[in-house]
Write a protein that holds these residues in place. Structure first.
Motif: not given
Length: 156
Positions: A29, A34-35, A59-61, A63-64, A67, A118, A122
């Motif tokens: 994190n 991330v969270k 964790y699910k992003e 806006n992008a 996960s 992704l 990245e």
């Protein structure tokens, strides 16, 4: 009638570290911004003589549209109880054994699964940042298609 399920495509990073899973999630994190949070239900897996529970963080992003899933590869526990062994001795010494979510990668402590959405650039950044965590001995990208037990990494 059999339905053919399309294989899920994802990036996979093997992480070598002796840290507890909550510490690994915390450092990921921090370094990846991330969270990751612990899932309500871990991965329960029945091996031949063991019921193993592998810690799972997700964790699910928003806006992008990608996960992350961090899952422990190792579980140390006692074998399932045998009601009657048929022997004269009622108790045998039972030693905890280590079992693996992905048995062909026994040295890997954690897997970080990243959804295919992704961009490759990245993914390389994430792999580099994980390598910069002082408590991580090593991290490598794996081709999930080469794993015999790839299906063990499908959580949904």
């Amino acid at each position: 009638m059999l339905l053919e399920v399309e294989d899920e495509e994802f990036y996979l990073i093997g992480i070598y570290s002796s840290m507890e899973s909550f510490k690994m999630a915390y450092l990921l994190n921090k370094f990846l911004n991330v969270k990751l949070t612990r899932e309500e239900h871990d991965i329960d897996f029945n091996h031949a003589n063991y019921e193993a529970i592998y810690a799972l963080y997700s964790y699910k992003e928003p806006n992008a549209y990608f996960s992350l899933h961090l899952v422990a590869n190792k579980f140390k526990g006692e074998p399932k109880k045998i009601l009657s062994s048929g022997s004269l001795f009622s108790e045998e010494e039972i030693r905890p054994q280590q079992v693996y979510l992905i048995p062909e990668r026994k040295k890997v402590d954690y897997f970080l699964k990243i959804s295919e959405e992704l961009p490759r650039k990245e993914f390389v950044k994430i792999l580099t940042k994980i390598g910069q965590i002082p408590q991580v001995q090593a991290s490598y990208a794996f081709d999930a298609n080469e794993l015999k037990s790839k299906q063990n990494l499908i959580f949904e």
